[in-house]
Motif scaffolding. Sequence first.
Motif, mmCIF file in Angstrom:
data_model
loop_
_atom_site.group_PDB
_atom_site.id
_atom_site.type_symbol
_atom_site.label_atom_id
_atom_site.label_comp_id
_atom_site.label_asym_id
_atom_site.label_seq_id
_atom_site.Cartn_x
_atom_site.Cartn_y
_atom_site.Cartn_z
ATOM 1 N N ARG A 1 24.099 31.505 35.563
ATOM 2 C CA ARG A 1 23.412 30.358 36.154
ATOM 3 C C ARG A 1 24.343 29.141 36.214
ATOM 4 N N LEU A 2 25.152 28.962 35.194
ATOM 5 C CA LEU A 2 26.118 27.855 35.180
ATOM 6 C C LEU A 2 27.168 28.033 36.273
ATOM 7 N N VAL A 3 27.678 29.257 36.414
ATOM 8 C CA VAL A 3 28.692 29.527 37.440
ATOM 9 C C VAL A 3 28.111 29.324 38.834
ATOM 10 N N ALA A 4 26.895 29.823 39.063
ATOM 11 C CA ALA A 4 26.271 29.704 40.383
ATOM 12 C C ALA A 4 25.991 28.246 40.738
ATOM 13 N N THR A 5 25.557 27.454 39.767
ATOM 14 C CA THR A 5 25.318 26.035 40.024
ATOM 15 C C THR A 5 26.616 25.319 40.364
ATOM 16 N N GLY A 6 27.687 25.653 39.641
ATOM 17 C CA GLY A 6 28.985 25.068 39.950
ATOM 18 C C GLY A 6 29.455 25.431 41.347
ATOM 19 N N GLN A 7 29.228 26.695 41.746
ATOM 20 C CA GLN A 7 29.589 27.121 43.095
ATOM 21 C C GLN A 7 28.820 26.325 44.146
ATOM 22 N N LEU A 8 27.534 26.115 43.904
ATOM 23 C CA LEU A 8 26.715 25.354 44.845
ATOM 24 C C LEU A 8 27.247 23.932 45.010
ATOM 25 N N LEU A 9 27.537 23.264 43.901
ATOM 26 C CA LEU A 9 27.984 21.871 43.960
ATOM 27 C C LEU A 9 29.347 21.741 44.619
ATOM 28 N N SER A 10 30.311 22.563 44.186
ATOM 29 C CA SER A 10 31.665 22.433 44.737
ATOM 30 C C SER A 10 31.712 22.866 46.199
ATOM 31 N N SER A 11 30.945 23.898 46.578
ATOM 32 C CA SER A 11 30.920 24.331 47.978
ATOM 33 C C SER A 11 30.307 23.268 48.874
ATOM 34 N N LEU A 12 29.257 22.613 48.380
ATOM 35 C CA LEU A 12 28.640 21.549 49.163
ATOM 36 C C LEU A 12 29.633 20.410 49.380
ATOM 37 N N GLY A 13 30.359 20.034 48.323
ATOM 38 C CA GLY A 13 31.375 18.997 48.467
ATOM 39 C C GLY A 13 32.447 19.392 49.462
ATOM 40 N N ASP A 14 32.836 20.669 49.446
ATOM 41 C CA ASP A 14 33.847 21.155 50.394
ATOM 42 C C ASP A 14 33.377 21.012 51.841
ATOM 43 N N TRP A 15 32.122 21.392 52.092
ATOM 44 C CA TRP A 15 31.617 21.318 53.454
ATOM 45 C C TRP A 15 31.502 19.879 53.947
ATOM 46 N N LEU A 16 31.123 18.974 53.065
ATOM 47 C CA LEU A 16 31.081 17.562 53.450
ATOM 48 C C LEU A 16 32.459 17.105 53.916
ATOM 49 N N LEU A 17 33.482 17.477 53.151
ATOM 50 C CA LEU A 17 34.846 17.047 53.463
ATOM 51 C C LEU A 17 35.397 17.792 54.672
#
Length: 416
Positions: free
Chosen positions: A11-27
């Motif tokens: 769950r920790l890994v998946a949440t981290g993936q969600l946050l960092s991927s979202l930041g990537d798409w914004l950029l």
Amino acid sequence: MFGVLRVRDYRLVATGQLLSSLGDWLLLVAAPFFVLRLTGSTLATGLSLAAETVPALLLGPVAGVFADRWDRRRTMLTTDLLRAATVALMLLVHHAGQVWLIYIALIGEASFSQFFAPARKALIPTLVGRGPRLAEANSLAALVSGTVQLVGSPLGGALYVLVGFAPVVAIDTGSYLASAALIVAISRRPAALAPQSLDGTALQRFASELRVGASHVRSTSGLPILFSVAAVFFFGNAALTALLVPYVGTVLHAAAGTLGWLFAALGIGYLAGAPLSRALTARLTPRTITIGSLAVLSAVFAATFNTHHTTWDFVLFTLIGPPAVCFLVTVDTFIARHTPDHLLGRTSSAYGMAQAAATLVGMLTGAVLGQQIGIGTTMNLAALAVAGSAATALLIPRHNPADKLTADEPSVSVGS
């Protein structure tokens, strides 16, 4: 599919993936627009997009070897911190003469990601096992990807317009730091990997480890064919992607906003495909899913790019997502189930490198042929390439001796 979230560390890994991927798409959306505003150059803007693809080709094999040498959790933590620092360099850019810093930051971010991705993929089976929860984890990853694509692209454009480039960079930097904090909280400490050979020079040891990984890919039943199938698929898919903008502008005679709506429709399809992939993985063999999903996908591609009607294309774009997700999840699960833990990093990197190479060649081929023989003809040829990948999948062995062993292996307890 959501049952895997009961495993705390995953769950920790998946949440981290969600946050960092979202930041990537914004950029990913904001950076090219910022470069275009500063320079007024379409070439400079294109380079900002190309900067993300080069590291996958150059660093893939290197990253895979080190992902298998190093502690995966520490590798993920270190690369997250390095990616945060690299992205933050963009905050120093204020005029056209400093745009080179954006290129450095994008290349650096993508380079560190080459080490993060195989380490994460190799860590997942350790956290959830190689049984049913592995398919659940891969399906959930596809759901996260679809959600991020659906939300991140329009949100990145909106934030850039409303608050400017610097806040978007700050959000992406913060997403990496948040991911790093979540990785620190992982309680499970996987057993140490088998020590690497100390014979020979550092270069000889590296070459030896690289050969061991390549030998596994070549000798594992079904894996070489699956890599070939994936390469043909990514080639055809990239050729279509390269022509999307000309298709929207010259065939549909639509504005740029239409492309955003089509990507949103694709994201909806990805969301629908995630639970479907979980259900099919539990009931059908990888061979059947691969053949069926690629056959359906080629038919949807052919229908989509011969309809020439915006409304129907929106509907058809939603139908692209489910078979695409089923195929991608099947490949990820097959690789993880048929690869020993100490080779997962190298095997995942080899797959990523094959994907990057096929995508680059497909984009170049699509752009050239689209100019020479026309957009419609080239898109039909690309759809035929995807159909060819389905035909190639017929060569996957019907019965794989390792399938039953890995599929029956129990997953770890939810308290791990």
